[in-house]
Design an enzyme around this catalytic site. Structure first.
Site, PDB file in Angstrom:
ATOM      1  N   HIS A  63       0.812  -1.221   0.000  1.00 12.25           N
ATOM      2  CA  HIS A  63       0.000   0.000   0.000  1.00 12.25           C
ATOM      3  C   HIS A  63       0.851   1.280   0.000  1.00 12.25           C
ATOM      4  CE1 HIS A  63       0.415  -0.249   4.468  1.00 12.25           C
ATOM      5  NE2 HIS A  63       0.277   1.064   4.422  1.00 12.25           N
ATOM      6  N   ASP A  64       2.074   1.209   0.539  1.00 13.71           N
ATOM      7  CA  ASP A  64       2.939   2.394   0.570  1.00 13.71           C
ATOM      8  C   ASP A  64       4.098   2.295  -0.425  1.00 13.71           C
ATOM      9  OD1 ASP A  64       1.630   4.019   2.452  1.00 13.71           O
ATOM     10  OD2 ASP A  64       2.559   2.982   4.148  1.00 13.71           O
ATOM     11  N   LYS A  67       6.094   5.168  -1.770  1.00 20.58           N
ATOM     12  CA  LYS A  67       7.123   5.852  -0.972  1.00 20.58           C
ATOM     13  C   LYS A  67       8.518   5.596  -1.523  1.00 20.58           C
ATOM     14  CE  LYS A  67       4.622   6.504   3.318  1.00 20.58           C
ATOM     15  NZ  LYS A  67       4.470   6.179   4.744  1.00 20.58           N
ATOM     16  N   HIS A  92       2.768   9.767  -2.313  1.00 24.42           N
ATOM     17  CA  HIS A  92       3.043   8.323  -2.387  1.00 24.42           C
ATOM     18  C   HIS A  92       1.813   7.534  -2.832  1.00 24.42           C
ATOM     19  CE1 HIS A  92       1.193   8.043   1.688  1.00 24.42           C
ATOM     20  NE2 HIS A  92       1.063   6.748   1.445  1.00 24.42           N
ATOM     21  N   HIS A 116      -6.263   4.238   0.236  1.00 21.32           N
ATOM     22  CA  HIS A 116      -5.923   3.927   1.627  1.00 21.32           C
ATOM     23  C   HIS A 116      -5.786   5.144   2.545  1.00 21.32           C
ATOM     24  CE1 HIS A 116      -1.518   4.311   0.637  1.00 21.32           C
ATOM     25  NE2 HIS A 116      -1.366   4.523   1.933  1.00 21.32           N
ATOM     26  N   HIS A 117      -5.726   6.360   1.991  1.00 16.88           N
ATOM     27  CA  HIS A 117      -5.776   7.564   2.842  1.00 16.88           C
ATOM     28  C   HIS A 117      -7.057   8.371   2.631  1.00 16.88           C
ATOM     29  CE1 HIS A 117      -1.874   7.284   4.806  1.00 16.88           C
ATOM     30  NE2 HIS A 117      -1.322   6.974   3.647  1.00 16.88           N
ATOM     31  N   ASP A 145      -3.864   0.423   8.946  1.00 17.38           N
ATOM     32  CA  ASP A 145      -2.712   1.306   8.721  1.00 17.38           C
ATOM     33  C   ASP A 145      -2.551   2.283   9.892  1.00 17.38           C
ATOM     34  OD1 ASP A 145      -0.597   2.477   7.258  1.00 17.38           O
ATOM     35  OD2 ASP A 145      -1.937   3.853   6.220  1.00 17.38           O
TER      36      ASP A 145
END
Ligand SMILES: [Fe+2]
Ligand SMILES: [Fe+2]
Length: 199
Positions: A63-64, A67, A92, A116-117, A145
Site C-alpha cells: 500500500h505504501d 514511498k 506516495h 488507503h488515505h 494502517d
C-alpha cells in the site's frame, strides 16, 4: 500467508515489488507487512471471502510502495515536517496507484491502494472521495494502517502505544472510519492481543 492457486502469480509479482522496495527502504515494507497481518485478521473476523482476503493481503503488502519515490531523508525525518514536505509525502498514494495500475490484476488491488488515505466523510486524499465510493477492503486497510502506524516504533518517533491507537480509531468511528471495521479491529486487537512486531 499462502494464497489460493489462481492468485499465486500475482503474489509473486507483489513479492518482487517488495524485494525491490526493500533495497532502498528497510522500514516501509515491514510496516506494510504488519499492516497486512492486521488487515487480514480484521477481514477474517468480518468473514470476507477467501478470494477477497487474498487481494486485501496483497494490497496491504504494497500500500505504501509509492514511498519508493519519496526521498528517504523525508520519510525518516524526526520531528515536525513543513506543509510542503507533507504535500510531497502525500504523493506516495498516486505514485503507488500508477505503478500498480500498470499490472493487469483481475481484481481491484490498485484501487484499494489508491483509497488507503481516503476517509468516509471525504476528508482524505488524494481524491477526497467518500462513502460508498470507498471499497470495503480499503476501509479495512485504512484502519489497520492507522493502528499499526501509531502502535509501532517509526523511524521518526517511538510508538505512541496501542491504547492511544485504539482511542484514535474510536474517536474517528463513524465519521472518517467505517464503524463496522473499527469494531472488528478493536475485537481483533483486544481478543487476540495483536501487537506489531518491533522492527
Ligand atoms: Fe500511506
Ligand atoms: Fe501505511
Amino acid at each position: 500467508m499462502p494464497v489460493s492457486e489462481p492468485n499465486k502469480i500475482y503474489q509473486e509479482v507483489i513479492d518482487a515489488l517488495i524485494a525491490m522496495h526493500r533495497l532502498t527502504d528497510g522500514y516501509t515494507p515491514n510496516h506494510e507487512d504488519q499492516t497486512a497481518e492486521l488487515a487480514v485478521m480484521i477481514g477474517r473476523h468480518l468473514r470476507l471471502p477467501a478470494e477477497r482476503i487474498d487481494v486485501l493481503h496483497m494490497a496491504a503488502q504494497v500500500h505504501d510502495i509509492g514511498k519508493a519515490r519519496i526521498p528517504l531523508e523525508l520519510l525518516t525525518k524526526p520531528g515536525r515536517i513543513t506543509a510542503d514536505e507533507y504535500g510531497v509525502l502525500k504523493t506516495h498514494v498516486q505514485f503507488g496507484y500508477e505503478m500498480l495500475n500498470k499490472i493487469s490484476f483481475p481484481f481491484n488491488l490498485a484501487e484499494i491502494v489508491w483509497c488507503h488515505h481516503e476517509y468516509l466523510d471525504g476528508s482524505g486524499y488524494p481524491r477526497g472521495i467518500s462513502g460508498d465510493a470507498l471499497p470495503f477492503e480499503s476501509r479495512i486497510l485504512t484502519v489497520a494502517d492507522i493502528v499499526e502506524s501509531m502502535s509501532a516504533d517509526r523511524p521518526y518517533r517511538k510508538s505512541l502505544g496501542m491504547a492511544v491507537a485504539l482511542e484514535e480509531i474510536q474517536r474517528q468511528r463513524g465519521s472518517r472510519l467505517d464503524p463496522v471495521v473499527v469494531d472488528a479491529c478493536l475485537h481483533v486487537v483486544q481478543e487476540h492481543n495483536w501487537r506489531p512486531i518491533a522492527n
